[in-house]
Motif scaffolding. Sequence first.
Motif, PDB file in Angstrom:
ATOM      1  N   UNK A  78      -7.731  -3.719  15.886  1.00 55.13           N
ATOM      2  CA  UNK A  78      -6.351  -3.317  15.631  1.00 55.13           C
ATOM      3  C   UNK A  78      -6.130  -2.024  16.401  1.00 55.13           C
ATOM      4  N   UNK A  79      -5.015  -1.944  17.103  1.00 51.78           N
ATOM      5  CA  UNK A  79      -4.637  -0.725  17.797  1.00 51.78           C
ATOM      6  C   UNK A  79      -3.275  -0.259  17.318  1.00 51.78           C
ATOM      7  N   UNK A  80      -3.111   1.046  17.224  1.00 49.89           N
ATOM      8  CA  UNK A  80      -1.827   1.613  16.787  1.00 49.89           C
ATOM      9  C   UNK A  80      -1.448   2.765  17.708  1.00 49.89           C
ATOM     10  N   UNK A  81      -0.162   2.965  17.852  1.00 50.42           N
ATOM     11  CA  UNK A  81       0.279   4.138  18.599  1.00 50.42           C
ATOM     12  C   UNK A  81       0.307   5.346  17.647  1.00 50.42           C
ATOM     13  N   UNK A 100      10.595   6.960   7.141  1.00 53.54           N
ATOM     14  CA  UNK A 100       9.681   7.661   8.047  1.00 53.54           C
ATOM     15  C   UNK A 100      10.011   7.369   9.508  1.00 53.54           C
ATOM     16  N   UNK A 101       9.696   6.189   9.970  1.00 54.66           N
ATOM     17  CA  UNK A 101       9.971   5.875  11.373  1.00 54.66           C
ATOM     18  C   UNK A 101       9.219   4.645  11.830  1.00 54.66           C
ATOM     19  N   UNK A 102       9.278   4.420  13.121  1.00 60.59           N
ATOM     20  CA  UNK A 102       8.807   3.175  13.722  1.00 60.59           C
ATOM     21  C   UNK A 102       7.639   3.441  14.664  1.00 60.59           C
ATOM     22  N   UNK A 103       6.707   2.477  14.683  1.00 53.84           N
ATOM     23  CA  UNK A 103       5.580   2.558  15.596  1.00 53.84           C
ATOM     24  C   UNK A 103       5.051   1.175  15.910  1.00 53.84           C
ATOM     25  N   UNK A 104       4.066   1.130  16.798  1.00 57.21           N
ATOM     26  CA  UNK A 104       3.498  -0.134  17.269  1.00 57.21           C
ATOM     27  C   UNK A 104       2.130  -0.405  16.674  1.00 57.21           C
ATOM     28  N   UNK A 148       3.361  -5.938  17.121  1.00 55.06           N
ATOM     29  CA  UNK A 148       4.425  -5.733  16.146  1.00 55.06           C
ATOM     30  C   UNK A 148       5.002  -4.335  16.224  1.00 55.06           C
ATOM     31  N   UNK A 149       6.287  -4.249  15.960  1.00 53.29           N
ATOM     32  CA  UNK A 149       6.942  -2.976  15.734  1.00 53.29           C
ATOM     33  C   UNK A 149       7.156  -2.875  14.229  1.00 53.29           C
ATOM     34  N   UNK A 150       6.609  -1.838  13.611  1.00 46.72           N
ATOM     35  CA  UNK A 150       6.745  -1.632  12.168  1.00 46.72           C
ATOM     36  C   UNK A 150       7.617  -0.408  11.926  1.00 46.72           C
ATOM     37  N   UNK A 151       8.641  -0.576  11.125  1.00 42.53           N
ATOM     38  CA  UNK A 151       9.538   0.517  10.776  1.00 42.53           C
ATOM     39  C   UNK A 151       9.350   0.804   9.292  1.00 42.53           C
ATOM     40  N   UNK A 204       0.831  -1.204   0.000  1.00 39.40           N
ATOM     41  CA  UNK A 204       0.000   0.000   0.000  1.00 39.40           C
ATOM     42  C   UNK A 204       0.869   1.259   0.000  1.00 39.40           C
ATOM     43  N   UNK A 205       1.906   1.261   0.829  1.00 45.44           N
ATOM     44  CA  UNK A 205       2.747   2.453   0.958  1.00 45.44           C
ATOM     45  C   UNK A 205       3.807   2.575  -0.133  1.00 45.44           C
ATOM     46  N   UNK A 206       4.020   1.487  -0.874  1.00 45.67           N
ATOM     47  CA  UNK A 206       5.020   1.456  -1.939  1.00 45.67           C
ATOM     48  C   UNK A 206       6.427   1.746  -1.404  1.00 45.67           C
ATOM     49  N   UNK A 207       6.701   1.176  -0.231  1.00 44.88           N
ATOM     50  CA  UNK A 207       8.039   1.297   0.364  1.00 44.88           C
ATOM     51  C   UNK A 207       8.225   0.149   1.341  1.00 44.88           C
ATOM     52  N   UNK A 208       9.478  -0.093   1.714  1.00 47.54           N
ATOM     53  CA  UNK A 208       9.776  -1.194   2.619  1.00 47.54           C
ATOM     54  C   UNK A 208       9.210  -0.915   4.010  1.00 47.54           C
ATOM     55  N   UNK A 209       8.659  -1.959   4.596  1.00 45.00           N
ATOM     56  CA  UNK A 209       8.191  -1.917   5.976  1.00 45.00           C
ATOM     57  C   UNK A 209       8.833  -3.096   6.691  1.00 45.00           C
ATOM     58  N   UNK A 210       9.650  -2.780   7.683  1.00 41.07           N
ATOM     59  CA  UNK A 210      10.352  -3.812   8.441  1.00 41.07           C
ATOM     60  C   UNK A 210       9.531  -4.124   9.690  1.00 41.07           C
TER      61      UNK A 210
END
Length: 150
Positions: free
Chosen positions: A53-56, A139-143, A132-135, A18-24
Amino acid sequence: MSTHIAKADAISRHISLLLRRKVFVQPAAAPAKGKLVIFGRYEDGTGKALGTVGADMALAAYAGAALSLVPADVARDCIRVRRLEPALQENFGEILNVLCCGFDAEGGRVKLASMVFPPDAATDDFTGGLHLSLDIDGYGEGLLSLRSAA
């Protein structure tokens, strides 16, 4: 009918496409109470609750910004003031919609039933579930946490 939560790599793959970029993605500890502030609630075609689903704020801001190529500095400002700009909130709503893939209702339809954004309050009891921690590259990392309703 039982609900199954997708594996971490499937979640990462969908968001990355969806974002058209790597997500670690990495496993994360269950978030502390109050850490998750944005929620999506999912149900099957009959209206039965399947999960949440919950996100920070960090994940919502970074993912919302990445979706429409808003600079990462704008996302960081949203994190600092703990409030998403309307465009980033709308973008993260699209990401929550894509996260229907996070639940499998044994072949049935899964839909995003509702979203909760601050300042509205929601429960954030995510004991159990997938954390999960998604980077997001650039951009950056979040939960992100997924919890089955059952």
